[in-house]
Design a protein around this motif. Structure first.
Motif, PDB file in Angstrom:
ATOM      1  N   ILE A  46      33.624 -74.615 -72.138  1.00  0.00           N
ATOM      2  CA  ILE A  46      33.249 -73.439 -72.916  1.00  0.00           C
ATOM      3  C   ILE A  46      33.328 -73.784 -74.395  1.00  0.00           C
ATOM      4  O   ILE A  46      34.285 -74.431 -74.834  1.00  0.00           O
ATOM      5  CB  ILE A  46      34.190 -72.256 -72.597  1.00  0.00           C
ATOM      6  N   THR A  47      32.348 -73.339 -75.164  1.00  0.00           N
ATOM      7  CA  THR A  47      32.386 -73.578 -76.605  1.00  0.00           C
ATOM      8  C   THR A  47      33.534 -72.770 -77.220  1.00  0.00           C
ATOM      9  O   THR A  47      33.935 -71.731 -76.675  1.00  0.00           O
ATOM     10  CB  THR A  47      31.053 -73.191 -77.273  1.00  0.00           C
ATOM     11  N   PRO A  48      34.076 -73.210 -78.347  1.00  0.00           N
ATOM     12  CA  PRO A  48      35.203 -72.501 -78.969  1.00  0.00           C
ATOM     13  C   PRO A  48      34.911 -71.036 -79.299  1.00  0.00           C
ATOM     14  O   PRO A  48      35.810 -70.207 -79.281  1.00  0.00           O
ATOM     15  CB  PRO A  48      35.465 -73.306 -80.245  1.00  0.00           C
ATOM     16  N   ASP A  49      33.634 -70.696 -79.557  1.00  0.00           N
ATOM     17  CA  ASP A  49      33.296 -69.307 -79.878  1.00  0.00           C
ATOM     18  C   ASP A  49      33.035 -68.452 -78.634  1.00  0.00           C
ATOM     19  O   ASP A  49      32.703 -67.277 -78.749  1.00  0.00           O
ATOM     20  CB  ASP A  49      32.091 -69.256 -80.814  1.00  0.00           C
ATOM     21  N   ASN A  50      33.195 -69.021 -77.450  1.00  0.00           N
ATOM     22  CA  ASN A  50      32.997 -68.325 -76.165  1.00  0.00           C
ATOM     23  C   ASN A  50      31.564 -67.795 -75.993  1.00  0.00           C
ATOM     24  O   ASN A  50      31.358 -66.837 -75.256  1.00  0.00           O
ATOM     25  CB  ASN A  50      33.974 -67.161 -75.996  1.00  0.00           C
ATOM     26  N   LYS A  51      30.585 -68.414 -76.635  1.00  0.00           N
ATOM     27  CA  LYS A  51      29.208 -67.934 -76.524  1.00  0.00           C
ATOM     28  C   LYS A  51      28.363 -68.749 -75.557  1.00  0.00           C
ATOM     29  O   LYS A  51      27.334 -68.276 -75.095  1.00  0.00           O
ATOM     30  CB  LYS A  51      28.539 -67.926 -77.902  1.00  0.00           C
ATOM     31  N   ASN A  52      28.795 -69.973 -75.258  1.00  0.00           N
ATOM     32  CA  ASN A  52      28.050 -70.844 -74.352  1.00  0.00           C
ATOM     33  C   ASN A  52      29.020 -71.560 -73.430  1.00  0.00           C
ATOM     34  O   ASN A  52      30.172 -71.801 -73.792  1.00  0.00           O
ATOM     35  CB  ASN A  52      27.225 -71.874 -75.135  1.00  0.00           C
ATOM     36  N   ALA A  53      28.514 -71.897 -72.260  1.00  0.00           N
ATOM     37  CA  ALA A  53      29.342 -72.624 -71.301  1.00  0.00           C
ATOM     38  C   ALA A  53      28.468 -73.620 -70.542  1.00  0.00           C
ATOM     39  O   ALA A  53      27.248 -73.456 -70.450  1.00  0.00           O
ATOM     40  CB  ALA A  53      30.006 -71.659 -70.330  1.00  0.00           C
ATOM     41  N   ARG A  54      29.125 -74.628 -70.022  1.00  0.00           N
ATOM     42  CA  ARG A  54      28.445 -75.639 -69.202  1.00  0.00           C
ATOM     43  C   ARG A  54      29.259 -75.830 -67.936  1.00  0.00           C
ATOM     44  O   ARG A  54      30.468 -76.015 -67.993  1.00  0.00           O
ATOM     45  CB  ARG A  54      28.328 -76.945 -69.976  1.00  0.00           C
ATOM     46  N   VAL A  55      28.584 -75.780 -66.808  1.00  0.00           N
ATOM     47  CA  VAL A  55      29.205 -76.083 -65.527  1.00  0.00           C
ATOM     48  C   VAL A  55      28.739 -77.476 -65.144  1.00  0.00           C
ATOM     49  O   VAL A  55      27.539 -77.747 -65.076  1.00  0.00           O
ATOM     50  CB  VAL A  55      28.804 -75.066 -64.437  1.00  0.00           C
ATOM     51  N   GLU A  56      29.695 -78.369 -64.926  1.00  0.00           N
ATOM     52  CA  GLU A  56      29.384 -79.739 -64.545  1.00  0.00           C
ATOM     53  C   GLU A  56      29.712 -79.904 -63.072  1.00  0.00           C
ATOM     54  O   GLU A  56      30.883 -79.867 -62.682  1.00  0.00           O
ATOM     55  CB  GLU A  56      30.175 -80.727 -65.392  1.00  0.00           C
ATOM     56  N   LEU A  57      28.700 -80.057 -62.261  1.00  0.00           N
ATOM     57  CA  LEU A  57      28.858 -80.214 -60.823  1.00  0.00           C
ATOM     58  C   LEU A  57      28.711 -81.687 -60.485  1.00  0.00           C
ATOM     59  O   LEU A  57      27.708 -82.315 -60.831  1.00  0.00           O
ATOM     60  CB  LEU A  57      27.788 -79.396 -60.091  1.00  0.00           C
TER      61      LEU A  57
END
Length: 142
Positions: A46-57
């Protein structure tokens, strides 16, 4: 687990980050036997500003004659202000569930490219994966 409506998270895209496939010789159509030869894990960043996230499968298959390693990344935009635990709870289940069909398709397609034999990924228990999900709090950032 915190509940969160889907309208709070928007799936942007997926991307193959890494793919390695090796086959020693031709074999019959293989189906991984109830996960014995299949490992699936996920990590949420999760980015520090909680605006974007990435799920790594990450999917790893070890067969008798073939090996496959796939890292599939899914990118998400968080459309409302959410706490980190809400984000990880939601994406740990729904983000992974969204990426698994893409992984299953990629594995099948790549394994069949060198011949008629295909590697078929079995159904995966996404709730069981939650136990192996790592979060941003484990010093991970996008």
């Amino acid at each position: 687990m915190a509940t969160m409506e889907a309208k709070n998270v928007k799936f942007q895209k997926y991307q193959i980050h890494k793919l390695v496939f090796q086959r020693q010789e031709k074999s019959k159509v293989l189906v991984a036997d109830k996960g014995k030869n299949l490992e699936v894990s996920s990590m949420i960043k999760i980015t520090p500003d909680n605006k974007n996230a990435r799920v790594e499968l990450t999917t790893v298959y070890h067969g008798n004659r073939e090996e496959l390693y796939l890292e599939l990344w899914g990118y998400f935009t968080l459309t409302t202000k959410l706490e980190r635990n809400e984000i990880t709870d939601y994406l740990g289940l729904n983000g992974v569930a969204l990426l698994l069909p893409y992984a299953r398709s990629i594995i099948s397609m790549v394994s069949v490219l060198d011949g008629k034999d295909a590697l078929l990924m079995p159904t995966v228990d996404v709730l069981g994966l939650l136990k192996s999900t790592e979060t941003f709090e484990n010093n991970q950032k996008t």
